[in-house]
Design a protein around this motif. Structure first.
Motif, PDB file in Angstrom:
ATOM      1  N   UNK A  80       0.849  -1.187   0.000  1.00 30.85           N
ATOM      2  CA  UNK A  80       0.000   0.000   0.000  1.00 30.85           C
ATOM      3  C   UNK A  80       0.884   1.237   0.000  1.00 30.85           C
ATOM      4  N   UNK A  81       0.574   2.169  -0.863  1.00 31.49           N
ATOM      5  CA  UNK A  81       1.332   3.422  -0.960  1.00 31.49           C
ATOM      6  C   UNK A  81       0.435   4.572  -0.514  1.00 31.49           C
ATOM      7  N   UNK A  82       0.844   5.262   0.535  1.00 37.00           N
ATOM      8  CA  UNK A  82       0.052   6.356   1.101  1.00 37.00           C
ATOM      9  C   UNK A  82       0.829   7.654   0.893  1.00 37.00           C
ATOM     10  N   UNK A  83       0.317   8.507   0.021  1.00 40.90           N
ATOM     11  CA  UNK A  83       0.950   9.804  -0.230  1.00 40.90           C
ATOM     12  C   UNK A  83       0.349  10.849   0.701  1.00 40.90           C
ATOM     13  N   UNK A  84       1.192  11.676   1.280  1.00 39.47           N
ATOM     14  CA  UNK A  84       0.713  12.707   2.196  1.00 39.47           C
ATOM     15  C   UNK A  84       1.458  14.014   1.930  1.00 39.47           C
ATOM     16  N   UNK A  85       0.875  15.085   2.412  1.00 42.13           N
ATOM     17  CA  UNK A  85       1.497  16.403   2.302  1.00 42.13           C
ATOM     18  C   UNK A  85       1.524  17.043   3.685  1.00 42.13           C
ATOM     19  N   UNK A 133       2.623  20.060  10.260  1.00 40.34           N
ATOM     20  CA  UNK A 133       1.454  19.195  10.435  1.00 40.34           C
ATOM     21  C   UNK A 133       1.084  18.584   9.087  1.00 40.34           C
ATOM     22  N   UNK A 134       0.510  17.390   9.153  1.00 40.28           N
ATOM     23  CA  UNK A 134       0.035  16.725   7.939  1.00 40.28           C
ATOM     24  C   UNK A 134      -1.330  17.308   7.595  1.00 40.28           C
ATOM     25  N   UNK A 135      -1.468  17.752   6.364  1.00 44.82           N
ATOM     26  CA  UNK A 135      -2.700  18.440   5.967  1.00 44.82           C
ATOM     27  C   UNK A 135      -3.511  17.707   4.915  1.00 44.82           C
ATOM     28  N   UNK A 136      -2.904  16.753   4.213  1.00 44.31           N
ATOM     29  CA  UNK A 136      -3.670  16.017   3.196  1.00 44.31           C
ATOM     30  C   UNK A 136      -3.092  14.628   3.015  1.00 44.31           C
TER      31      UNK A 136
END
Length: 423
Positions: A86-91, A157-160
């Motif tokens: 599983x690949x989880x992309x975050x910003x 902070x993680x926003x998306x």
């Protein structure tokens, strides 16, 4: 609920299909088919063997489908848990408004399999949102610490996630599962669980069979399987025998003598609705936790059932038969042995079947409390170590033995009481 609905659908489809096929290709010309009234007539209703076979196969098929069993083709399996990469992309967003993207690679695997994680290229990972790889077991969830991901900007902070905004206590659904953000801004990943049951809750049939073969050969906790089952059966037979030799004569006395009935009826009717399991604490106090206590409990479990069965059998004897015997000059002893006993035996055998079932269920519960050997002891010991396959194996064996006992008693009833159901 899903399993129940599937079972009901199979039942309805099987009954409808069987009725259509039977109506098209078979025409019965037996005693039942010639009757003008069959609905409500017990003699016209017998167990349909085809329905019994389909019922057992349906339960087995549902069991296989919801456990991913190898005993049935894969297309019959309900959707299982997500297993794979599983690949989880975050910003992430820093206090100064700058943003950076990162990727979390998660290897989701079965508990019996090893993780297969490829090393990340640390040189290519620039910025304060670092890439990360981790592994986890299917049906579980894992927490991703914000500070671990953002070592160069701890205030960020993680926003998306996957391009969609996320806030504390919010969640984002991705193809491989669900990503949740805690109230402190950390991310938790829960892979899709599907419909299949986790082995710790419900193992596949082949797992239970393999465990049965293993315990049959090696035993469990230094006690063989057959020793456990034989001890349980021994306790049931002794308790049932003692309950019968006391209960049946007492039931006859209550059915034939008003003083006996008036004296013992309050006791019997008071104890009849009391579950045998409710007596376990008192039995332990009086007789201890060893064999005397267990057999005493089974004696009480069978006693009241046999008393009521014998009393009901005597009360059900047709008065015309009694008058006929007296008119032919029969004595009271002859009336008892030639009329009352033969005509009450069907009721007594029915009560005996019920009593054996109650005793068999009671002995397992009694062995759960304290026992060195027995089927119940094996089950409770396995449950403490979450060996669900042993628990299910024990339950199946208990059911098979109980059903076998009932079949043997039915056969004995047909052989010993051929006049049952006849005028």
């Amino acid at each position: 609920m899903t399993i129940l609905l599937i079972y009901v659908a199979i039942f309805a489809a099987a009954m409808t299909g069987y009725s259509l096929v039977r109506g098209l290709f078979t025409r019965k010309h037996d005693f039942t088919s010639l009757k003008t009234v069959t609905f409500g007539d017990e003699s016209a209703v017998s167990s349909n063997r085809v329905a019994s076979i389909i019922s057992v196969l349906s339960i087995f098929l549902i069991w296989c489908s919801f456990t991913g069993s190898t005993l049935v083709p894969g297309f019959l399996h309900v959707p299982g848990p997500f297993v794979g990469k599983a690949s989880i992309a975050y910003q992430a967003t820093a206090p100064d408004g700058s943003t950076d993207d990162g990727i979390i690679l998660v290897d989701v695997h079965q508990a019996s399999e090893a993780a297969d994680l490829a090393p990340l290229d640390a040189a290519a990972d620039v910025g304060f949102a670092r890439d990360r790889s981790l592994d986890m077991v299917a049906w579980r969830s894992t927490l991703i610490s914000r500070n671990d991901l953002l070592p160069d900007a701890p205030e960020a902070v993680i926003t998306s996630v996957d391009g969609r905004p996320v806030t504390p206590n919010g969640e984002i659904e991705i193809p491989s599962g669900l990503v949740r953000m805690t109230d402190k801004g950390s991310l938790a990943f829960e892979p899709a669980k599907g419909w299949q049951m986790e082995p710790i809750w419900l193992p596949a049939p082949e797992t239970v069979v393999a465990r049965f073969i293993e315990i049959s050969k090696n035993g469990y906790q230094n006690v063989t399987l057959w020793e456990n089952l034989s001890w349980s059966l021994y306790r049931v037979l002794v308790g049932f025998f003692l309950g019968s030799i006391v209960g049946v004569p007492l039931g006859y006395a209550m059915g034939l003598n008003s003083w006996f009935r008036g004296w013992f009826d309050p006791i019997v009717e008071f104890m009849r609705p009391v579950p045998p399991l409710a007596l376990i604490p008192l039995i332990i106090i009086w007789f201890g936790i060893w064999e005397t206590g267990k057999i005493s409990l089974l004696f009480l479990a069978a006693l009241w059932i046999m008393v009521i069965a014998a009393r009901s059998g005597v009360s059900g004897v047709r008065i015309t038969k009694v008058h006929a015997a007296y008119s032919l000059g029969a004595s009271k002893w002859q009336l008892l042995t030639r009329v009352i006993v033969p005509n009450s035996l069907p009721e007594i055998f029915t009560g005996a079947r019920v009593a054996m079932g109650v005793c068999w269920g009671t002995v397992v519960a009694a062995e759960l409390v304290a026992a060195e050997k027995g089927a119940g002891k094996m089950i409770i010991a396995a449950s403490k170590f979450q060996n669900t396959d042993i628990v299910i194996m024990g339950i199946i064996l208990i059911g098979i033995i109980g059903y076998s006992i009932d079949i043997l008693m039915r056969m004995a009833e047909k052989w010993l009481i051929p006049w049952k159901g006849k005028a």
